[in-house]
Design an enzyme around this catalytic site. Sequence first.
Site, short mmCIF file in Angstrom:
data_model
loop_
_atom_site.label_atom_id
_atom_site.label_comp_id
_atom_site.label_asym_id
_atom_site.label_seq_id
_atom_site.Cartn_x
_atom_site.Cartn_y
_atom_site.Cartn_z
N CYS A 1 -76.57 83.39 2.54
CA CYS A 1 -76.07 82.11 3.03
C CYS A 1 -76.05 81.08 1.90
CB CYS A 1 -76.89 81.55 4.19
SG CYS A 1 -76.82 82.55 5.67
N TRP B 1 -74.23 84.79 5.70
CA TRP B 1 -74.52 86.23 5.75
C TRP B 1 -75.29 86.40 7.04
CZ3 TRP B 1 -78.81 89.53 5.76
CH2 TRP B 1 -78.53 90.88 5.48
#
Length: 620
Positions: free
Chosen positions: A2, A78
């Site tokens: 992320c 993610w």
Amino acid sequence: MCGIVGYVGSRPALDVILDGLRRLEYRGYDSAGVAVLDGAGGLAVERKAGPLANLETRLAEVGTTQFNGTTGMGHTRWATHGGPTDRNAHPHRDNAGKVAVVHNGIIENFIALRAGLEADGVELTSDTDTEATAHLVARAYDEGPTAGDLAASVRAVSRRLEGAFTLLFTHADRPGEIVAARRSSPLVVGLGDGETFLGSDVAAFIEHTRDAVELGQDQVVTITADGYTVTDFAGEPVEVKPFRVTWDLAAAEKGGHDYFMLKEIEEQPTAIADTLRGHLIDRRIVLDEQRLADADLRDVDKVFVVACGTAYHSGLLAKYAIEHWTRLPVEVELASEFRYRDPVLDRQTLVVAISQSGETMDTLEAVRHAKEQKARVLAICNTNGAQIPRESDAVLYTHAGPEIGVAATKTFTSQIAATYLVGLALAQARGTKYPDEVAREFAELEAMPAAVASALEAVDATRELAYDLALSRAVLFLGRHVGYPVALEGALKLKELAYMHAEAFAAGELKHGPIALIEQGLPVVVVMPSPKGRAVLHAKLLSNIQEITARGARTVVIAEEGDETIRPFAHHLLEVPAVPTLLQPLVSTVPLQVLAAEIARARGYDVDKPRNLAKSVTVE
Ligand code: F6R
């Protein structure tokens, strides 16, 4: 894992955020989203599953007039909790649409938090662990002792959270302010002139400023256009140290290459040279940071290397060098397994933790376990000031620069160089090498950037071969001695980039089972040892090649220049320069990296962003 960007300033926030997300997309590309405050109580949010390009298309469709503000944040995901869908994409909001949040990490007590909110009649609109925090902060801001104070609300909520998180919050009623909380996930503040940035790493804002501040564990930062304030979770002010980023925008750009990975493969000579630079002073190896007495290093009686993935492969190579130079026993462990099997550790154990990102959760937890058991920890890391080096007793940085391609390349070869420096540092501390011997080994390492540059000359030949191999169903890799970890790394690269079945074996193991896999036309990549440096092993591998060729294998052989004996047995020969045995992995890895990238390209895949992966893995 992320990517997060935040911006407060005077420019249109949306542009700054989208630029930042483009640079952070390597951290996750399951979805992307943005939130912008318009300064008049409006909070515009757009989010979309898939890569950032999908969000940009969506913004072009719906128009960006409501994104007209100078405070905002963005996220590239993610996925952990909740599939990679639009509804699970960040930012998440509270039911009133006042608070927006983006998150990196995992909130472990999310089930209880969600259940509590639902019991109170809150409508949850995603399957994520993150969304609960938006509702909790909104509520803390609306009522109770923290009412009207966003930073105090964030602190109060952060104290209730378990797990690892970087969380950024905005409130529609507070334009010009973002509040972020951090525990065990990365967060840096970028300091501009009349503008302030937040990022999961400095790539988010490197285009605008190289002045930055790294947040510590359990801290909350409030940014405005004029600067930042930091407190701990209890609200006590905290001193943080600014730093200047040593690389610039150009380092984070593709520089004319089709993809980052090829650029990064080609940067290896520089990355290795930069990693070595300045570490031999007066014939002594010096580390970057040492919070240990020399005597502690001298008294080490056992070494564990802990790492994951590619970094683990560099650890496997470290074992050959450290044992050879120091006569210390070295065990190499997958960081994810280390603390769960109760390893025997004490004050005289040195744990070497290798991590490009310095934030891999498995490796961080291994470090923490080692420290609890009183072992000394030395980190090898590519990210200045990341969590793993911060929690370690000594640090050696690889100076490979930013690595944007998700597959590790230049950081792998830099890690090899760094672990060898650690081996030499231990040898000098223990007196198993005299200073002139240390200097000699160092000089051999210093010759490696030129050797790697010469290995890179074969890129075009390797590319042609890649197109040839792209239709294969599977590829096997064989190696012995230091060639074995290289074979493992070659297979990992092919799996992650080309999604092909790829497996590596120590060639001596072939006859114990894997030879049954050999069939007509199966490509087998063989990493040959030097015919001079390791003549016995060379002869054995030559026999292995004949055994597999007789059974139909198609051999791709990585061999030292001038190794004529191999020619008759190699269907494809990729030559690398002759270098000392322990250093051979630095050159023999290069063709395997190129092969994997080019096979992936030939199969039509995104080399820099392989499916299901993210650059740093901040969850266990
Ligand atoms: C493979 C790759 C991963 C990483 C692993 C550890 O190309 O990049 O296997 O090596 O996730 O990451 P770091 O080194 O950041 O701890």
